[in-house]
Design an enzyme around this catalytic site. Structure first.
Site, PDB file in Angstrom:
ATOM      1  CB  SER A  68      22.046  75.812  35.922  1.00 54.18           C
ATOM      2  OG  SER A  68      22.160  74.548  35.288  1.00 54.18           O
ATOM      3  CE  LYS A  90      24.425  72.355  36.796  1.00 51.65           C
ATOM      4  NZ  LYS A  90      23.857  72.520  35.425  1.00 51.65           N
ATOM      5  CB  SER A 128      22.701  74.535  32.070  1.00 52.06           C
ATOM      6  OG  SER A 128      21.493  75.143  32.443  1.00 52.06           O
TER       7      SER A 128
END
Length: 610
Positions: A301, A229, A325
């Site tokens: 996310s 990420k 997330s």
């Protein structure tokens, strides 16, 4: 999630609204006063008299009783006219100085590397939690013959890829090239990748192959291509946080997790998308889409890790979670998401959203893969004061018979639970686990949210005060810019009370986990998603079945002007459950997850078109 949206609309906002009501005056920093002459004569302070509240020179804007009357509407508390008059008369001498740190004259910068002096310790109410030994026994042995097709190789779990590489049936360079080709072929439809590290990856892969050929095998991640990420720093490789103001940001050092994966011999091939500043699935390059259903976002996310792992653009990925997330995109994209116990994995070099809630964890296509990655990235680091030493006890070959699995009967009978959730509980019963009914007090878990909002607004204070938050693509009421602005007016008193409520929830979770070995819960049940994140308990989300949907799903609040796509006939999409473990007993939920994954028999199905 609806509870959180309601909270944003109804949140008690604090006394700092006084400053907002006087914005014109607040923008003018008071001029520093000349140094006073030594006090002499009858008005001099008596030697030995201590300083007192309310006697400092007045600073900041003038306020009136009307200012306080308006602020009372935000904090849902009322003063008498006399009390308002007293507060208005003393504000500039008593509480306005708290603004000096940012308005001057004595400004103090707070770099992003400075954490709060207070920190959350998940062991606060369970100091003896965690396993007594370090042990790692892999569940799988012979990986079978190497498939002839590149797609079959790409979709294989890390547990198989590692065996093929170790036995030299597959080279890291070939595997890396397979994933790089898949990124080039498929990412245009997914928007899951922000930066491809092609040259860097191929150099790492060749080095891994040379080491393995020289009998310098580092372990099961050696030569395995991965993505992270894009909030994890990578030296010399841009790390954008998914947000326009930071899209050209290039770190000077690797984050602790990336460094540990390099030490394990893993190969970085991509920086993966995240919703801007770790919220939902829209970043400066667009919306990351779900490979199982391209008409909807991947959820966030950790959107890029979810989509890229599900579509086999990487062998595994690293995501992060503050309030769902990892869990949510793992559910949406049909993969495994492991949110470790808070403090197990150091966050040094990762973007900070919330110091007391952020966690980094693996996102994979198999449960044991997640444990292999967790073993490599666990451990404290001096750069993260909340990181803790811990043990990982995982035996994927051990039986699960006799373990007690707790469940909430009411939650299992109402949305968001489905037949897949209920079937998973029955599968665990057939595997020999003992289901146990458990309960938690019906307390307002949404009242914990000021902690997240306040810490996030503090982390991105400069973005808000400089108005650069206007550069972010998402400017809807439930996006960060509005949250950060509103959070300037949260009550500090309510923040402390939320922190005390967090302590009580931790005690209740300790009670519940003292009755069982783990919990099985509907993955997106808001109560447990919120509570377990705030208490720091580990979570494992895995696919156990499929459901049909008639409408695309979204992380964003409904927008009548942009209705979501509908489907007739319904679309078949993956669905899973979440296991919650005792603090630092991540290995136990891994062991049960492996058994549940095998019994469910749905882990190997792929999204069509990829």
């Amino acid at each position: 999630m609806h509870t959180r949206r309601q909270f944003v609309e109804q949140a008690p906002l604090g006394l700092l609204a006084v400053i907002a009501a006087c914005r014109g005056g607040a923008s003018e920093s008071p001029s520093p006063s000349p140094a006073p002459a030594p006090a002499v004569g009858p008005g001099a302070p008596t030697p030995g008299a201590p300083p007192t509240f309310g006697t400092a020179p007045g600073v900041g804007p003038e306020v009136t009783t009307t200012t306080f009357e308006e602020a009372e509407r935000l904090v849902q508390w009322t003063m008498t006219p006399a009390e308002r008059a007293q507060a208005a008369g003393s504000w500039r001498r008593s509480l306005a100085p708290l603004m000096e740190r940012r308005t001057g004259p004595r400004k103090v910068e707070l770099p992003e590397t400075v954490a709060p002096a207070t920190r959350w310790n998940p062991l606060l109410v369970a100091p003896e939690a965690g396993p007594k030994q370090d042990r790692f026994v892999r569940a799988t042995g012979d990986p079978g013959a190497l498939p002839s097709g590149d797609a079959e190789i790409a979709y294989a779990p890390v547990s198989q890829l590692a065996r093929w590489i170790e036995s030299r049936k597959l080279t890291s360079e070939r595997l890396t090239s397979i994933y790089l080709d898949r990124i080039a072929l498929f990412d245009g439809r997914l928007r899951a990748v922000i930066t491809v590290t092609r040259d860097h990856a191929l150099a790492q892969a060749r080095r891994a192959d040379a080491e393995i050929a020289s009998d310098k095998y580092r372990g099961p991640l050696h030569g395995i291509p991965f993505g992270v990420k894009d909030l994890l720093d990578t030296e010399g490789i841009r790390t954008t946080w998914g947000a326009e103001p930071f899209k050209d940001r290039i770190p000077k050092a690797d984050s602790a997790v990336v460094r540990r994966l390099y030490d394990a011999g893993a190969v970085l091939i991509a920086k993966l998308s995240l919703g801007a500043l770790a919220l939902n699935d829209i970043w400066f390059g667009g919306q990351t889409m779900n490979p199982w259903l391209l008409e909807e976002g991947a959820s966030g996310s950790s959107a890029g890790p979810g989509a890229a792992t599900a579509a086999a653009l990487v062998a595994f990925s690293i995501g992060s979670e503050t309030g769902g997330s990892i869990v949510s995109p793992a559910m949406r994209c049909g993969i495994t998401g492991l949110r470790p116990t808070f403090g197990r994995v150091a966050r040094t070099g990762a973007m900070t959203l919330c110091w007391s809630l952020d966690k980094l964890g693996p996102m994979t296509r198999g449960v044991e893969d997640a444990l292999l990655v967790l073993q490599a990235i666990s451990g404290p680091d001096a750069g993260d004061p909340s990181s803790l030493p811990s043990r990982l006890d995982y035996d994927g070959a051990a039986p699960v018979t006799g373990l007690k699995v707790g469940y909430f009967p009411k939650w299992m009978q109402e949305p968001p639970a489905t037949d897949v959730d209920r079937a998973a509980l029955e599968t665990l019963r057939k595997l020999g686990l003992q289901p146990v009914e458990v309960t938690l007090p019906d307390w307002p878990h949404g009242s914990l949210m000021p902690i997240l909002f306040a810490e996030a607004a503090a982390s991105f204070e400069e973005l808000t005060l400089s108005n650069r938050d206007d550069e972010l693509k998402a400017q809807v009421p439930d996006a960060w810019p509005n949250f950060f602005r509103m959070s300037r007016f949260l009550s500090a008193v309510d923040f402390v009370q939320a922190d005390r409520l967090r302590h009580r929830f931790a005690a209740e979770m300790a009670r519940v986990m003292g009755e069982v070995d783990l919990l099985l819960v509907p993955s997106l049940r808001d109560e447990m998603l919120t509570i377990s994140n705030f208490t720091g308990h580990p979570s494992l989300t895995l696919r156990t079945g499929f459901v049909e949907v008639t409408q695309a799903r979204s992380d964003w609040a409904p927008d009548p002007s942009h209705p979501l796509p509908t489907f007739s006939p319904p679309r078949r999409v993956p669905h899973g459950v979440t296991l919650i473990g005792r603090l630092f007993e991540d290995g136990t939920i891994g062991r049960v997850g492996v058994a549940l994954e095998r019994a469910s028999g749905v882990a190997r199905e792929r999204p069509s078109g990829f």
